[in-house]
Structure formats: C-alpha cells, structure tokens
Design a protein around this motif. Structure first.
Motif, mmCIF file in Angstrom:
data_model
loop_
_atom_site.group_PDB
_atom_site.id
_atom_site.type_symbol
_atom_site.label_atom_id
_atom_site.label_comp_id
_atom_site.label_asym_id
_atom_site.label_seq_id
_atom_site.Cartn_x
_atom_site.Cartn_y
_atom_site.Cartn_z
ATOM 1 N N GLY A 157 0.817 -1.215 0.000
ATOM 2 C CA GLY A 157 0.000 0.000 0.000
ATOM 3 C C GLY A 157 0.845 1.256 0.000
ATOM 4 N N LEU A 158 1.968 1.213 0.696
ATOM 5 C CA LEU A 158 2.881 2.357 0.690
ATOM 6 C C LEU A 158 3.413 2.602 -0.718
ATOM 7 C CD1 LEU A 158 4.688 4.548 1.908
ATOM 8 C CD2 LEU A 158 6.237 2.737 2.707
ATOM 9 N N LEU A 159 3.761 1.532 -1.428
ATOM 10 C CA LEU A 159 4.218 1.693 -2.806
ATOM 11 C C LEU A 159 3.138 2.358 -3.661
ATOM 12 C CD1 LEU A 159 6.303 1.178 -5.049
ATOM 13 C CD2 LEU A 159 5.276 -1.093 -5.340
ATOM 14 N N ALA A 182 3.270 5.996 -5.639
ATOM 15 C CA ALA A 182 2.970 6.141 -7.072
ATOM 16 C C ALA A 182 1.903 7.194 -7.314
ATOM 17 C CB ALA A 182 2.533 4.790 -7.637
ATOM 18 N N GLN A 183 0.959 7.319 -6.404
ATOM 19 C CA GLN A 183 -0.160 8.240 -6.600
ATOM 20 C C GLN A 183 0.128 9.653 -6.107
ATOM 21 O OE1 GLN A 183 -3.670 6.496 -4.849
ATOM 22 N NE2 GLN A 183 -3.965 5.089 -6.578
ATOM 23 N N HIS A 184 1.197 9.813 -5.310
ATOM 24 C CA HIS A 184 1.453 11.121 -4.706
ATOM 25 C C HIS A 184 2.844 11.655 -5.035
ATOM 26 C CE1 HIS A 184 -1.938 9.580 -2.321
ATOM 27 N NE2 HIS A 184 -2.230 10.858 -2.063
ATOM 28 N N GLY A 185 3.367 11.265 -6.184
ATOM 29 C CA GLY A 185 4.635 11.827 -6.639
ATOM 30 C C GLY A 185 5.841 11.340 -5.864
ATOM 31 N N SER A 230 0.751 -3.374 -10.041
ATOM 32 C CA SER A 230 0.198 -4.490 -9.266
ATOM 33 C C SER A 230 -0.220 -4.057 -7.871
ATOM 34 C CB SER A 230 1.221 -5.623 -9.158
ATOM 35 O OG SER A 230 2.251 -5.306 -8.238
ATOM 36 N N ALA A 231 0.355 -2.961 -7.397
ATOM 37 C CA ALA A 231 0.025 -2.457 -6.063
ATOM 38 C C ALA A 231 -1.166 -1.515 -6.071
ATOM 39 C CB ALA A 231 1.233 -1.738 -5.473
ATOM 40 N N SER A 232 -1.697 -1.223 -7.242
ATOM 41 C CA SER A 232 -2.710 -0.165 -7.350
ATOM 42 C C SER A 232 -4.005 -0.482 -6.614
ATOM 43 C CB SER A 232 -3.011 0.125 -8.828
ATOM 44 O OG SER A 232 -3.524 -1.038 -9.474
ATOM 45 N N ALA A 233 -4.263 -1.750 -6.359
ATOM 46 C CA ALA A 233 -5.488 -2.114 -5.638
ATOM 47 C C ALA A 233 -5.391 -1.832 -4.143
ATOM 48 C CB ALA A 233 -5.794 -3.593 -5.860
ATOM 49 N N TRP A 234 -4.164 -1.564 -3.686
ATOM 50 C CA TRP A 234 -3.963 -1.436 -2.249
ATOM 51 C C TRP A 234 -4.022 0.033 -1.829
ATOM 52 C CZ3 TRP A 234 -4.338 -5.412 0.954
ATOM 53 C CH2 TRP A 234 -4.285 -6.680 0.384
ATOM 54 N N SER A 235 -5.239 0.559 -1.831
ATOM 55 C CA SER A 235 -5.474 1.908 -1.323
ATOM 56 C C SER A 235 -5.278 1.917 0.189
ATOM 57 C CB SER A 235 -6.900 2.342 -1.648
ATOM 58 O OG SER A 235 -7.831 1.501 -0.957
ATOM 59 N N MET A 282 12.335 -4.769 -9.129
ATOM 60 C CA MET A 282 11.182 -4.740 -8.242
ATOM 61 C C MET A 282 10.260 -5.889 -8.607
ATOM 62 S SD MET A 282 10.492 -0.625 -7.959
ATOM 63 C CE MET A 282 8.870 -0.861 -7.226
ATOM 64 N N LEU A 283 9.698 -6.534 -7.599
ATOM 65 C CA LEU A 283 8.847 -7.711 -7.815
ATOM 66 C C LEU A 283 7.444 -7.438 -7.307
ATOM 67 C CD1 LEU A 283 11.870 -8.915 -7.524
ATOM 68 C CD2 LEU A 283 10.691 -11.060 -7.106
ATOM 69 N N PRO A 284 6.434 -7.678 -8.130
ATOM 70 C CA PRO A 284 5.059 -7.580 -7.623
ATOM 71 C C PRO A 284 4.854 -8.546 -6.462
ATOM 72 C CG PRO A 284 5.076 -7.715 -10.014
ATOM 73 C CD PRO A 284 6.469 -8.006 -9.559
ATOM 74 N N VAL A 285 4.204 -8.050 -5.419
ATOM 75 C CA VAL A 285 3.943 -8.854 -4.225
ATOM 76 C C VAL A 285 2.437 -8.948 -4.017
ATOM 77 C CG1 VAL A 285 4.157 -8.917 -1.708
ATOM 78 C CG2 VAL A 285 6.132 -8.295 -3.118
ATOM 79 N N VAL A 286 1.961 -10.163 -3.843
ATOM 80 C CA VAL A 286 0.554 -10.398 -3.510
ATOM 81 C C VAL A 286 0.487 -10.708 -2.023
ATOM 82 C CG1 VAL A 286 -1.494 -11.807 -3.937
ATOM 83 C CG2 VAL A 286 0.084 -11.282 -5.820
ATOM 84 N N PRO A 287 0.036 -9.759 -1.197
ATOM 85 C CA PRO A 287 0.027 -9.994 0.249
ATOM 86 C C PRO A 287 -0.857 -11.186 0.624
ATOM 87 C CG PRO A 287 -0.244 -7.657 -0.229
ATOM 88 C CD PRO A 287 -0.388 -8.386 -1.537
#
Length: 875
Positions: A218-220, A224-227, A246-251, A558-563
């Motif tokens: 979610g931090l990633l 990405a969304q806040h510069g 891949s992290a975009s779903a983690w608001s 960097m590797l996509p991570v699925v928590p």
C-alpha cells in the motif's frame, strides 16, 4: 585485548582486561564501529560464562570417553561406511551462526566440495533466509546496503517486526542517541504487540499478525499516486511500472481493512515516508519468519527502490541479523541453496569452485534446507548427520518430530561446547568444541563488518576448534592436501582468495584484498566492511551509491507482491494465535545465558503473555500456570496479563528447553510451514488454545548441588549464585512429595504449616542452610535474593530464621522483580525512588545506578515512571 561478542548480529566489540586477581573483566570496545563502547546486559555478563561448569570436556563415543584419535577415526570410518552403502546424499551437516567463518568454510568445503552433495544447512535458515532471498531477487546479491551510522543521517526509522530494544539492545540505544541529537527524526514501529521498542515510537502500527506485506505494498501505491517515485530510478530498476501497477489495488482504505488498522494511522505512516528525505527500514524475525517472508522482504525493498531511498546515508532496507555470524556463514556457502563465496549452482560457478578447490566433484545442485533435512532424517533418507554448535531439538519447528527423527537416525554426531542439551542427549558421538574466549577466527555482523573473535583463556578440557575437528576428519576420509591448514588464518586467506577468484566485480562479496595478509595481520585485523578489494581497499560503508546492482544487467529488480496472511489461522478449535520471540536477557536456547544468575533474574521462567480479555474468557489470572496447546504439542508456562498484547493472540518466549523447564519448549508447538522461496519456517504465527493447568500445589525449592525432579511434576530451573532455585507444581500433597525426594537426610528440619494452605521447610546442617522449601495452593511469594543470600550467610538468631522460614528477609522491604540486571535493582526499589522524586530515567540512574551501564532496562524505567504518573492522575 579486543574481541567480538558472540550473541546477536549487532557484532559489538568487546575489550578484555584482567583485575588484580587475574579475573576476566569485560567492557565495550569504544573503538569498535558497531557499538562504540556500548554493551547490552548479555554482553556485559560474558565474563560470567567462562567457567567449565556444564562443558563438554572430552570426546565420547556411545557414551564412553575416548581419545581424539579414536573419536576422529570413528567419525571418519562411520561416515565412509554410510557413504559406501547409501551414497553421499545420505550424509548431512547442520551448522550454526555461532560458528566462526573459518569453521563454516571448512564444513562447507568438505560437504559440497569433496563429499559432492549440498546437504549442509544451518540454523541461519531459521532467522535470515527470507532476507537473503529478498536481497538476491531485488539487488542481485545477498548484500545489505546499510550500516549503523545511517541512524545518524536519517529522518525516519521504521522498525518492522522487531522488538529492537530487547533483541538488539545496542542498536536500539544507538537509535535513542540519534533521536536525542536529531529532534526531527521520527520513529515508526510496526508490530502486533506493544513492546519496549514502542517507547520511542512516534507511531505504533499494531497491525494484524502477518499482514506486513499489505502495508508496504500500500505504501508503494501511495508513493505512485502522490509523486513519491524517483524518476531517476527508472533507468536502474527493472519492473518498477509493473510492480507499481500491481500495487494499485492497495489503497489506504484497503490496507487499513486488511491490516486491521485505523485508516488515518495508515495514511500518517505513508505521509511520513513520502516526505522523509531519507528513510531507513530495520526489519527482523517478524518479517522473516513467515510463510511469505521473502515477499515481505521484497515489499520493503520495493518502496526503497521506487523512492530512491537506498544507497545513500540514512536510507535503505536494513535486515537485523539474529546471530553473530549468520552473514559469515552465508559468505562461505553455509546455506544448502548456495555454493561458496555467494556463488550458486550454475555450471559455470560449479566449474569455477571445482577448479579453485581442485575438487574431484563439487555439488552441482542445492541440498536439503533445514526443515526438509530433518524430515529426510525422520524418513530414513539421511543416515548420518553432523550437528555443529546448535540445538535443533529445541530450535526447529515441530520439535517433537525432530527429536524422534534424531532418535531413529543411525549416526548422530554433535560438536558442541555443552555436555547436556536436548540435542547432545540424542548423539552417538560427542566432540568437544572450543567456545567463546577460547577460539580464534572472524565473524560478520549485520552491516557486513568483519571482526575478529580472539582467544584469551585456555581451552576447556580436550576441546578443539571446529575447523580443526572437521579438517582432521576430512584428512582421514582421503582428502589430506585440501584440508591441511595449520592455522585459522590459512583458512581465512583461502576464503578471501575464493571471493575474488574470477570475480571482476560480478559478485558483491569480495574480500580479495585480504587474501595475502600474514598471520600477524590477520591476528590484528581491525573491523572492516566488505567488499574489501582493489576498488575498496579500506572497505565499503554503503552499497549501491553508484546505482549499480548485481544482476547481470547492472539493474535492480522490483517484484510484484501479492500480500497473503499466515498459514495458521484461528478457528473454533484453535481460537488464539501464538507469537514467539526473544526476551531481553536470554539468548537462543539458553545454553550460555541460562547459567548466569543475574541473567535469570529479570524473567526467570517461561511465560505466556495474553490480553486481560482473553484471560477472563478462559478464566485465567495473573500468575496461573497455563497449558498452551497446538496441533503439534503443548507446553506449560506462567500467565502474564498485559494490554500490550492484542486480544486473540499470545506471546511466548523461544528460549526455554528441557534443560531449564519440564514443559517450556515453545517450538514443539510450531508447525513446519515454510516460505516456498526461502525455506524459512513460519515461527511467528501458530493457532493454539489455552486452559489453566491444574495442580494441587506449587512450590519454590532452593538447594545447592545437582538434583533433577522426577516425572510427575512441572518444574522450571533458575540458576542462582551457589544455589539452584526450582519452581515446582504437582498433584497430591507437597509435603509428602518433598519427603519422597530423599533430600532431607541428616538435616535438622524447621517447618511451618497450615493444613490445606501452606507448608514451609528449612533444612539445616551444622548451622548452614542446606535446603529451603515453600509450598502453597498457588505460587508462593518469596524474597528470592534474601533466600539465596542466606545460603552463604545464614541468619544466626531465631528472628532471622523465622523470617527466612516465611521466605523473606528480617526487616526491610523486598526489592521486587529485577529490572536492572547489571546492578540487581528491583522494581520496588525503583518505585520507591520514583515516589521520592526521581521522575526521569537519568534521575533513577543517579540514585540507584539502574540504566547507567548497558541501557537495556531504560525502556522499563520509562514505563514505571509513566505508570506511576498515570496512577497519580487517577488517584
């Protein structure tokens, strides 16, 4: 003389002096860059571990003492017999982060280079394997980028899955000092429990156990969304866009829901990282010991790569190593899935190592990792195992199964310093190894710093260095030239040469500039951080400042991570989640620290910390004996109620074993669930249930000399000065039980009792106290320091003896539970000083000296001050 501490991976320098009576005095080495003179209470007590009590002094075969020549011949002959009948794949070594690098090198060379299989693994698998995978996947090498000095240059320190105040006290004190010098420094603690580390936290994220990957993913997304993405990193990092996507779903809302955290706290953390010019993430077992530990490590590294907060002062992912030489073991190939000098099993690397070692057949594929290795022993695939400097019957998950596997193994060889451990009890051949203070070699700490351990006392009995034992066996097995070292410096030079052999900057680990040092230069080697080569002849403080990484293309990944959540989940049958970990004054399975009286005073017995809501739910009270059970086994320990613990979860320390408690080995409860990438067990989450353990009586027994309770009672053993204190509980009548033990012969007995309530007894011999016993329906409350003192200075008058019979000193107040182990300062003394006006830890230090030596008790001093202030506000 200077040496290095043998405990955690901080790698503190230690100065050894002798007093007028030639007794060893231990202090912190003020010149060592790791600790700058600081030591924790365990390090400060090292001089008290140098005695020969409990040491393995002579080789033994089948329980009989033999000469070294006979023992070495037997080891070589029996290993060759197994290899001749079943092949080399039927042999395994299991090593330890307690070994020196030179010892490790020889073990790895023998197994992988000359027996030709890779079945050598290490207890480092239990603490650092996931961190290794994370670094290798992201950075191309098992290379920690950071150093302790980064604490002095950062704006934000994140402590994830680490009770640093207790597990790495000196690193924690460095952080405390850095914060004093830099008021802008912010500290975030990520831990399901509120621990002593939280005392300096600006933000404590008490997340759902095992949900850390979601927080960092979610931090990633937030970056990405806040510069927060450093565009310069796009040229040196592969997978940045894909991983961010891949992290975009983690608001922040999704993270808060998954981690069971308030959304505003999640966003506060994200903002702190986003706006920090430099950020340092220190992580430890709460991250690594997980069925998804490697992915958690990569989730942490991802945010540092994406933000560019890596490779410069004050920034980077920084794994805190659990053992003194876990990193040194990895350097020489101590893990089953690596070869040597950070090389793998490609055809090119195998050929390179074979040519360097002049080996007839180097292992060409990974061997069995720790959990699978002991499973193979249990299944009969491994017929011979050599265990070096570790106690797997206690430390591995599903400990009962491990014990049964070793009982069935045809050949169990154990090299150790201790005569009696849960593992030595299962050995066919015992080989006495030299311990700290006797052996000579090098270790590598968490920040890649190589330091010397030096011998300064005579070896105990017939003990020998591990490298010597291994080399002599190798020579007998037909490899005399390859193992013909005369000095540990010979081994170090070979190790250093291999690190640079055909390297050309392609491998991070390179100490080739040390390959030609003389014995005298090795002996006086100053602490130095690798790489140490032509490019960095004086060592290298931080890695990746040039943005060059160790993947073939020079880029990081960097590797996509699925928590994912832990394998273990609560259900109706197993409604609670167990967490395990370290406590302040003990180390691993207590073979060293458990025999030091002052280290047994702070926390003296295994305990189960649980929330008061859970205690009420299961009808438990503070101090009750509790049975904690999982699908794998059960233990009995003391209930400790604390709101620092999340409802629905428990904490039990990892240290106690069958040498110190009858039912205290928590790893017997842990299922053998492992990370699929690292093989590291998920020791932090186990589904359990609890209930009160019923007993008719509980007792405290103090007596000098050797004694062991029989079956049928619960017990816990506590070392005292000249005395052993036993905590006991059982069925029936305590008085009858005591008389059945045969301890009261030729004693004058002094007793006090009230039927059904209590029974006290003192045994006297020629005016000296020989035994003391207090029993009641619940744990008797005694003034332990006063009782222990009475064995050396017994009261001579009736009033003093009657006070002792009651379990207290005559007049005065008991000092209470020990808080400061360095000076033996108890809780009651501290509370009285606070009531007298000592409102800060510094003031307490002036009045009582507590907190002025190692600093390990400072968090508890602060807590007592805060609790007292809170009580005054509500009174």
């Amino acid at each position: 003389m200077n040496t290095t501490c043998p405990y955690c991976g901080v790698g503190c320098g230690v100065t050894i002096t002798r007093d007028d009576s030639d007794r060893v005095q231990v202090s912190g080495d003020k010149q060592h860059p790791a600790n700058l003179g600081r030591l924790c209470v365990k390090g400060a007590a090292l001089g008290e571990t140098l005695g020969h009590q409990g040491r393995l002094l002579h080789p033994q075969v089948n329980g009989e003492r033999v000469s070294w020549e006979s023992a070495l011949d037997t080891v070589a002959d029996r290993l060759q017999t197994v290899i001749g009948e079943y092949g080399p794949q039927a042999v395994a070594f299991y090593a330890s982060g307690q070994l020196l690098t030179e010892d490790y090198y020889v073990a790895n060379k023998l197994m992988k280079g000359f027996l030709g299989v890779a079945n050598i693994d290490t207890n480092s698998r239990l603490c650092m394997a996931s961190a290794v995978v994370g670094y290798k996947r992201a950075l191309g090498a098992d290379a920690v980028p950071c150093c302790y000095d980064d604490l002095n240059h950062t704006d934000l320190v994140i402590l994830a899955g680490s009770n640093t105040a207790w597990a790495h006290p000196v690193a924690f004190q460095r952080l405390v000092q850095a914060r004093k010098e830099n008021p802008r420094l912010r500290v975030v603690v990520i831990d399901p429990r509120r621990t002593a580390t939280c005392d300096i936290a600006d933000l404590h994220l008490a997340l759902k156990p095992g949900s850390d990957a979601a927080l960092f993913t979610g931090l990633l997304n937030w970056l990405a969304q806040h510069g927060g993405i450093d565009n310069e990193m796009r040229a040196v990092v592969n997978g940045l866009d894909e991983t961010s996507e891949s992290a975009s779903a983690w608001s922040s809302e999704a993270v808060a829901d998954f981690c069971q955290l308030p959304q505003e706290k999640v966003e506060t953390f994200f903002q702190l990282f986003l706006h920090a010019s430099n950020a340092l993430t220190l992580y430890c077992m709460g991250i690594n010991q997980s069925s998804s530990g490697s992915d958690k490590c990569n989730a942490i590294i991802n945010v540092h790569l994406a933000s560019g907060k890596i490779g410069r002062a004050g920034s980077g992912p920084f794994s805190l190593t659990g053992q003194p030489n876990a990193m040194g073991g990895r350097e020489v190939g101590g893990l089953a899935n690596q070869l040597a000098a950070h090389m793998g099993f490609s055809a090119q690397e195998v050929d390179r190592v074979a040519r360097f070692w002049h080996s007839p057949g180097v292992a060409d594929k990974p061997g069995l990792m720790a959990v699978d290795l002991f499973h193979a022993i249990g299944c009969g695939k491994i017929k011979a195992v050599w265990i070096m400097g570790t106690n797997p019957a206690v430390s591995l998950p599903d400990g009962l199964t491990v014990t049964q596997a070793l009982k069935r193994c045809p050949l169990v060889i154990v090299s150790d310093v201790c005569a009696q451990t849960d593992t030595t009890a299962l050995a066919d051949i015992l080989l006495p190894a030299q311990g700290w203070g006797e052996k000579n070699g090098t270790v590598t700490n968490s920040e890649r710093r190589i330091s010397r351990q030096r011998g300064f006392v005579a070896p105990a009995g017939d003990s020998r260095p591990d490298w010597w034992i291994l080399a002599r066996v190798a020579q007998r097995m037909g490899f005399p030239e390859a193992f013909n070292w005369q000095h540990p410096a010979d081994i170090f030079r070979e190790h250093a040469a291999l690190s640079g052999f055909e390297n050309q900057g392609t491998r991070a680990f390179d100490i080739s500039a040390l390959a030609d040092i003389t014995n005298a230069q090795w002996d006086t080697l100053k602490p130095i951080q690798w790489p140490v080569n032509a490019a960095h002849p004086a060592g290298c403080t931080r890695l990746f400042s040039d943005r060059r990484f160790f993947h073939p293309d020079g880029k990081a990944r960097m590797l996509p991570v699925v928590p994912t959540l832990p394998v273990a989940q609560q259900n109706e049958r197993w409604p609670l989640l167990l967490n395990t970990g370290r406590i302040r004054d003990q180390w691993h399975t207590m073979t060293r620290t458990g025999n030091v009286p002052r280290l047994m005073q702070h926390i003296s017995e295994p305990f189960c910390e649980l929330h008061p809501q859970d205690a009420a739910r299961y009808h438990l009270r503070e101090g009750d004996l509790v049975r904690v059970q999982s699908e794998n086994g059960w233990i009995v320990c003391r209930a400790c109620l604390s709101e620092d613990q999340q409802p629905g979860s428990l904490f039990v320390p990892m240290h106690w074993n069958r040498q110190f408690s009858s039912h205290g080995n928590v790893d017997a409860l842990i299922a053998a669930n492992v990370c699929p990438h690292s093989g590291q067990p998920e020791s932090k989450q186990t589904a359990v249930r609890v209930r009160r353990w019923q007993s008719d009586w509980q007792a405290v027994l103090c007596l000098p000399g050797d004694w062991q309770p029989g079956a049928g009672v619960w017990w816990s053993r506590i070392a005292e000065n000249g005395v052993t204190r036993w905590l006991l509980a059982g069925q029936g009548d305590a008085q009858s039980w005591l008389h059945q033990q045969g301890l009261l012969h030729e004693m004058a007995l002094q007793t006090a009792q009230a039927e059904g309530e209590y029974f006290h007894l003192l045994g006297w011999q020629q005016g000296r106290l020989a035994l003391a016993f207090w029993s009641a329906a619940e744990r008797p409350a005694i003034d332990a320091p006063a009782v222990v003192a009475a064995f050396s200075e017994p009261p001579t008058d009736a009033a003093g003896r009657f006070a002792l019979l009651a379990g207290r000193q005559r007049g005065g107040e008991a000092r209470g539970k020990t808080v400061c182990s360095c000076f033996g300062i108890g809780e009651n003394q501290i509370l009285n000083a606070i009531a007298g006006g000592c409102g800060t830890p510094a003031a307490l230090g002036t009045a009582l000296k507590c907190g002025t030596n190692c600093g390990s008790c400072l968090p508890e001093l602060a807590q007592l001050i805060a609790l007292t202030a809170n009580d005054k506000r509500h009174s």
